[in-house]
Design a protein around this motif. Structure first.
Motif, PDB file in Angstrom:
ATOM      1  N   ARG A   1      43.566  17.499  85.577  1.00 29.59           N
ATOM      2  CA  ARG A   1      44.223  16.966  86.781  1.00 29.59           C
ATOM      3  C   ARG A   1      43.428  17.267  88.046  1.00 29.59           C
ATOM      4  O   ARG A   1      43.638  16.637  89.088  1.00 29.59           O
ATOM      5  CB  ARG A   1      45.642  17.526  86.905  1.00 29.59           C
ATOM      6  CG  ARG A   1      45.733  19.018  87.185  1.00 29.59           C
ATOM      7  CD  ARG A   1      47.199  19.471  87.163  1.00 29.59           C
ATOM      8  NE  ARG A   1      47.366  20.859  87.526  1.00 29.59           N
ATOM      9  CZ  ARG A   1      47.251  21.882  86.688  1.00 29.59           C
ATOM     10  NH1 ARG A   1      46.967  21.634  85.420  1.00 29.59           N
ATOM     11  NH2 ARG A   1      47.433  23.121  87.094  1.00 29.59           N
ATOM     12  N   TYR A   2      42.515  18.232  87.981  1.00 29.43           N
ATOM     13  CA  TYR A   2      41.707  18.557  89.148  1.00 29.43           C
ATOM     14  C   TYR A   2      40.401  17.758  89.196  1.00 29.43           C
ATOM     15  O   TYR A   2      39.796  17.625  90.254  1.00 29.43           O
ATOM     16  CB  TYR A   2      41.358  20.055  89.161  1.00 29.43           C
ATOM     17  CG  TYR A   2      42.554  20.972  89.248  1.00 29.43           C
ATOM     18  CD1 TYR A   2      43.372  20.972  90.373  1.00 29.43           C
ATOM     19  CD2 TYR A   2      42.863  21.841  88.219  1.00 29.43           C
ATOM     20  CE1 TYR A   2      44.469  21.802  90.465  1.00 29.43           C
ATOM     21  CE2 TYR A   2      43.958  22.695  88.296  1.00 29.43           C
ATOM     22  CZ  TYR A   2      44.751  22.671  89.418  1.00 29.43           C
ATOM     23  OH  TYR A   2      45.834  23.496  89.499  1.00 29.43           O
ATOM     24  N   VAL A   3      39.970  17.268  88.062  1.00 29.22           N
ATOM     25  CA  VAL A   3      38.674  16.596  87.989  1.00 29.22           C
ATOM     26  C   VAL A   3      38.756  15.208  88.625  1.00 29.22           C
ATOM     27  O   VAL A   3      39.662  14.429  88.332  1.00 29.22           O
ATOM     28  CB  VAL A   3      38.206  16.483  86.526  1.00 29.22           C
ATOM     29  CG1 VAL A   3      36.916  15.682  86.426  1.00 29.22           C
ATOM     30  CG2 VAL A   3      38.014  17.869  85.919  1.00 29.22           C
ATOM     31  N   GLN A   4      37.813  14.906  89.487  1.00 31.85           N
ATOM     32  CA  GLN A   4      37.791  13.627  90.180  1.00 31.85           C
ATOM     33  C   GLN A   4      37.113  12.565  89.318  1.00 31.85           C
ATOM     34  O   GLN A   4      36.375  12.860  88.383  1.00 31.85           O
ATOM     35  CB  GLN A   4      37.047  13.770  91.508  1.00 31.85           C
ATOM     36  CG  GLN A   4      37.652  14.812  92.439  1.00 31.85           C
ATOM     37  CD  GLN A   4      39.099  14.512  92.773  1.00 31.85           C
ATOM     38  OE1 GLN A   4      39.418  13.480  93.348  1.00 31.85           O
ATOM     39  NE2 GLN A   4      40.003  15.419  92.418  1.00 31.85           N
ATOM     40  N   ARG A   5      37.343  11.312  89.657  1.00 36.98           N
ATOM     41  CA  ARG A   5      36.819  10.200  88.868  1.00 36.98           C
ATOM     42  C   ARG A   5      35.334   9.974  89.146  1.00 36.98           C
ATOM     43  O   ARG A   5      34.846  10.191  90.257  1.00 36.98           O
ATOM     44  CB  ARG A   5      37.585   8.908  89.195  1.00 36.98           C
ATOM     45  CG  ARG A   5      39.068   8.953  88.901  1.00 36.98           C
ATOM     46  CD  ARG A   5      39.701   7.593  89.112  1.00 36.98           C
ATOM     47  NE  ARG A   5      39.213   6.624  88.160  1.00 36.98           N
ATOM     48  CZ  ARG A   5      39.728   6.428  86.948  1.00 36.98           C
ATOM     49  NH1 ARG A   5      40.739   7.152  86.534  1.00 36.98           N
ATOM     50  NH2 ARG A   5      39.223   5.524  86.139  1.00 36.98           N
ATOM     51  N   TYR A   6      34.626   9.542  88.107  1.00 38.69           N
ATOM     52  CA  TYR A   6      33.267   9.052  88.314  1.00 38.69           C
ATOM     53  C   TYR A   6      33.349   7.742  89.089  1.00 38.69           C
ATOM     54  O   TYR A   6      34.273   6.943  88.897  1.00 38.69           O
ATOM     55  CB  TYR A   6      32.565   8.810  86.983  1.00 38.69           C
ATOM     56  CG  TYR A   6      32.217  10.068  86.230  1.00 38.69           C
ATOM     57  CD1 TYR A   6      31.120  10.843  86.601  1.00 38.69           C
ATOM     58  CD2 TYR A   6      32.965  10.477  85.133  1.00 38.69           C
ATOM     59  CE1 TYR A   6      30.787  11.988  85.902  1.00 38.69           C
ATOM     60  CE2 TYR A   6      32.643  11.631  84.427  1.00 38.69           C
ATOM     61  CZ  TYR A   6      31.555  12.377  84.818  1.00 38.69           C
ATOM     62  OH  TYR A   6      31.229  13.518  84.129  1.00 38.69           O
ATOM     63  N   ARG A   7      32.377   7.510  89.942  1.00 35.48           N
ATOM     64  CA  ARG A   7      32.370   6.297  90.765  1.00 35.48           C
ATOM     65  C   ARG A   7      30.953   6.043  91.245  1.00 35.48           C
ATOM     66  O   ARG A   7      30.049   6.861  91.033  1.00 35.48           O
ATOM     67  CB  ARG A   7      33.312   6.461  91.962  1.00 35.48           C
ATOM     68  CG  ARG A   7      33.006   7.694  92.806  1.00 35.48           C
ATOM     69  CD  ARG A   7      33.954   7.876  93.973  1.00 35.48           C
ATOM     70  NE  ARG A   7      33.710   9.120  94.678  1.00 35.48           N
ATOM     71  CZ  ARG A   7      32.768   9.334  95.586  1.00 35.48           C
ATOM     72  NH1 ARG A   7      31.953   8.328  95.931  1.00 35.48           N
ATOM     73  NH2 ARG A   7      32.615  10.497  96.187  1.00 35.48           N
ATOM     74  N   LEU A   8      30.755   4.900  91.898  1.00 33.88           N
ATOM     75  CA  LEU A   8      29.474   4.636  92.547  1.00 33.88           C
ATOM     76  C   LEU A   8      29.439   5.379  93.874  1.00 33.88           C
ATOM     77  O   LEU A   8      30.476   5.551  94.530  1.00 33.88           O
ATOM     78  CB  LEU A   8      29.305   3.135  92.785  1.00 33.88           C
ATOM     79  CG  LEU A   8      29.170   2.253  91.541  1.00 33.88           C
ATOM     80  CD1 LEU A   8      29.068   0.792  91.944  1.00 33.88           C
ATOM     81  CD2 LEU A   8      27.968   2.656  90.698  1.00 33.88           C
ATOM     82  N   PRO A   9      28.272   5.826  94.314  1.00 38.44           N
ATOM     83  CA  PRO A   9      28.200   6.529  95.594  1.00 38.44           C
ATOM     84  C   PRO A   9      28.442   5.586  96.764  1.00 38.44           C
ATOM     85  O   PRO A   9      28.149   4.386  96.678  1.00 38.44           O
ATOM     86  CB  PRO A   9      26.768   7.076  95.611  1.00 38.44           C
ATOM     87  CG  PRO A   9      25.999   6.132  94.741  1.00 38.44           C
ATOM     88  CD  PRO A   9      26.952   5.705  93.659  1.00 38.44           C
ATOM     89  N   THR A  10      28.973   6.127  97.838  1.00 35.94           N
ATOM     90  CA  THR A  10      29.031   5.346  99.066  1.00 35.94           C
ATOM     91  C   THR A  10      27.617   5.233  99.624  1.00 35.94           C
ATOM     92  O   THR A  10      26.713   5.988  99.235  1.00 35.94           O
ATOM     93  CB  THR A  10      29.941   6.000 100.116  1.00 35.94           C
ATOM     94  OG1 THR A  10      29.341   7.253 100.535  1.00 35.94           O
ATOM     95  CG2 THR A  10      31.332   6.269  99.551  1.00 35.94           C
TER      96      THR A  10
END
Length: 504
Positions: free
Chosen positions: A333-342
C-alpha cells in the motif's frame, strides 16, 4: 481468658492469609493490566503516564528497498530549459527555476528483453484463459474461482499451473490459436492482433478535486454561497472494450457524477511493438534486416525497445506495477506506481548533480582521446563515427553523476507531459507537469507528447538535456523508447547544514 487468647492466636493467621491473598490478587491484576498496555504500545489511548499531554502515536516507518535496475534521484531543483538562444531555429526557449521531489528511475532504457517479458505474460495469460475455456478442453485448474475456505471469489488466472509440455489435441488447438501463418512465405508468427492488455487506473487527482465531491455541501467552502444540493456534476472517464470483430473500441464518457467508480479509467492496448517502423521511418532505405531481426533476434535483447507508442509505454508501466504488487505483502500500500517521467523529472535526472548542459561534465561530446560520450549522429551521413550505425546496447557508455546511462542519444524517450510551445512557462514551479488525457475524438494536435534526450539519428544539438521535441502518442518510431520512474514511498526531511562564514 486463656481460651479467648488461644482462639485469638488461631484467628490472626487466618486474617493475615486472607489479606495476603487479596494483595497478591491485586498485584497480579495491576501487573497484567500494565503488561497489556505495554503490548498496545507506549503511546496508547491512555495518557495518564504522560500527565494528560498529547504525545502522538508511534509507528514503524516503511523502509523502501531499491527497486531492481533503478537508481534513486534525490529531490532538488533545476533551472529548466535552455538559457542560451537556440542557434539552429532561432527560438528563445523559456527558462524557469523548478523543484522536484525524489523518485526512482531506471538506470537504462527498457530493453527488448524486458519488453518481451511483458509480451510473453500477455500471451500466456490469453493461453491460460483459453485452456480453461470449455471450447478448448475446459481445464478449470488454470483458473482460481474459490479461496482456501471454498468460498467463491472473482475468477483469476492460476499462474502456478504449468503449461502442458505434451499437449493433447484440445490443448494444442488452444496454443495454435495464438499464431498465424503467412500464406505466401509459410512463416509461423505470433498473431500480434490478439495481444491486448487491459488495465484500470483510479484517478486520485480528479477524485480529490473539490468540484467532484459526492456531498454537494463540500464543493464550496464559501459560506456566502448557497450550494444547490441537486447540482449535476459532469465527469469524464475513459473506457474501452473489444467488439464482436475483435477490434478495440475506446471511448471517453461524459456523464453525471454518481460515485467513486466514475474515477476508474479502463484501457485496452495492443502491446506488440511495431517492427515495421524501421521501413516506415526511412524511405528509400534498405532496413528490412531490422524489421525482421531487431525485436525477434535474441542478439538484440540488451538493446532498447523501439516501435513502442506512448500508449504502449503506459501499458507497460501499469503491468509492471501490478506484477510487482502481487509479489509484495502489506507494504504494497505504500509502494507508488511505475509511470513515465514528467518532462521536469527527466531533465533534472539527465543534467546530473551539477546541472550540466549534457549528462556528462565535459561541454564537448567527446573526450580528449576522441571517444564519444553517447550514441548519436556526429557528422553528415556518418552515423558510424561514434562506433554505431543504429541503436547501441544499453549501458555501454558511462553513466552520469546520477548513475543513469544513455540519457543522451541511443533512443529518445517518452515523457508523461503533453507538448506545448509554452513549455515550462505554463508549468508550476513545484513538481511541474502538464497532463491531458486526449479523447479519441479530440483534434490530433492535442495528442502530442514531449520526447527527450535525442537519439542515434540526431545531431549534437538534439541530445542536450534541455532540448524539447514531441511525437503523437499513437505513433511508433524506430528512434523512440522509454524508461520508467517511481515516486519514493516516503521522503524524509534533512537538517540544513550551516556553512561557517570565512573571517576577513
Amino acid at each position: 481468658m486463656k481460651m479467648k487468647e488461644g482462639k485469638l492466636k488461631q484467628m490472626i493467621p487466618e486474617k493475615w492469609k486472607a489479606a495476603s491473598t487479596a494483595i497478591l490478587t491485586f498485584s497480579l491484576f495491576y501487573l497484567f493490566t500494565f503488561s497489556f498496555m505495554g503490548c498496545m504500545g507506549s503511546k496508547s489511548a491512555s495518557s495518564s503516564g504522560r500527565g494528560g499531554e498529547v504525545v502522538g502515536i508511534g509507528g514503524k516507518a516503511f523502509s523502501e528497498p531499491t527497486p531492481y535496475g533503478m537508481t534513486r534521484i534525490n529531490r532538488g531543483w533545476l533551472r529548466m530549459g535552455m538559457e542560451e538562444q537556440d542557434s539552429l531555429w532561432g527560438k528563445q526557449a523559456p527558462v524557469k527555476d523548478v523543484s522536484v521531489d525524489g523518485f526512482w528511475m531506471d538506470e537504462t532504457e527498457i530493453t527488448n528483453s524486458q519488453y518481451k517479458q511483458f509480451v510473453n505474460w500477455v500471451r500466456d495469460s490469453i493461453l491460460r484463459t483459453r485452456l480453461a475455456d470449455p471450447s478448448y478442453g475446459g481445464d478449470e485448474t488454470y483458473m482460481i474461482t474459490e479461496d482456501k475456505n471454498g468460498d467463491p471469489i472473482e475468477p483469476h488466472l492460476n499462474w502456478k499451473k504449468q503449461l502442458p509440455r505434451k499437449p493433447n489435441e484440445d490443448e494444442q488447438r488452444a496454443m495454435e490459436s495464438l499464431y498465424k501463418v503467412n500464406p505466401v512465405t509459410g512463416e509461423k508468427l505470433l498473431d500480434s492482433r490478439q495481444l491486448n492488455y487491459r488495465y484500470e487506473v483510479y484517478d486520485y487527482t480528479t477524485a480529490a478535486l473539490r468540484r467532484n465531491r459526492l456531498q454537494a455541501e463540500e464543493r464550496n467552502l464559501n459560506t456566502d454561497v448557497v450550494v444547490d444540493p441537486n447540482e449535476v456534476v459532469m465527469i469524464s472517464k475513459d473506457t474501452a472494450y473489444i467488439d464482436d470483430e475483435g477490434r478495440i473500441v475506446r471511448e471517453t464518457i461524459n456523464r453525471p457524477l454518481t460515485g467513486e467508480w466514475d474515477f476508474l479509467n479502463t484501457y485496452i492496448v495492443n502491446i506488440y511493438p511495431d517492427t515495421t517502423c524501421w521501413v516506415n521511418d526511412f524511405q528509400n532505405s534498405d532496413n528490412e534486416t531490422y524489421l525482421r531481426n531487431y525485436y525477434s533476434n535474441p542478439a538484440y535483447n540488451d538493446y532498447p525497445v523501439v516501435g513502442v507508442t506512448w500508449e504502449q509505454a503506459n501499458a507497460f508501466c501499469a503491468w509492471r506495477t501490478d506484477y510487482l504488487l502481487k509479489g509484495l505483502g502489506p507494504e504494497a500500500r505504500y509502494v507508488q506506481r511505475y509511470r513515465l517521467p514528467t518532462e521536469a523529472e527527466w531533465e533534472y535526472a539527465a543534467r546530473g548533480k551539477d546541472q550540466n548542459e549534457f549528462p556528462w561534465d565535459n561541454p564537448s561530446v567527446k573526450s580528449g582521446d576522441g571517444c564519444f560520450y553517447a550514441n548519436f549522429k556526429p557528422d553528415r551521413g556518418n552515423y558510424t563515427k561514434d562506433g554505431n550505425l543504429i541503436t547501441s546496447k544499453v549501458g555501454i557508455y558511462s553513466a552520469n553523476s546520477n548513475g543513469l546511462f544513455d540519457m543522451a542519444g541511443n533512443v529518445a524517450e517518452w515523457t508523461s507531459t503533453i507538448y506545448t510551445e509554452a513549455g515550462v512557462d505554463a508549468m508550476n514551479d513545484l513538481n511541474p507537469q502538464l497532463e491531458y488525457k486526449a479523447a479519441k475524438e479530440d483534434p490530433y494536435r492535442l495528442k502530442k507528447k514531449s520526447v527527450r534526450g535525442g537519439s542515434w539519428k540526431d545531431p549534437e544539438s538534439y541530445i542536450r538535456s534541455a532540448w524539447r521535441t514531441w511525437e503523437y502518442q499513437n505513433q511508433p518510431r524506430s528512434y523512440i523508447g522509454f524508461r520508467c520512474v517511481r515516486s519514493l514511498a516516503n521522503t524524509t526531511s534533512t537538517k540544513q547544514k550551516q556553512t561557517k562564514s570565512k573571517k576577513k
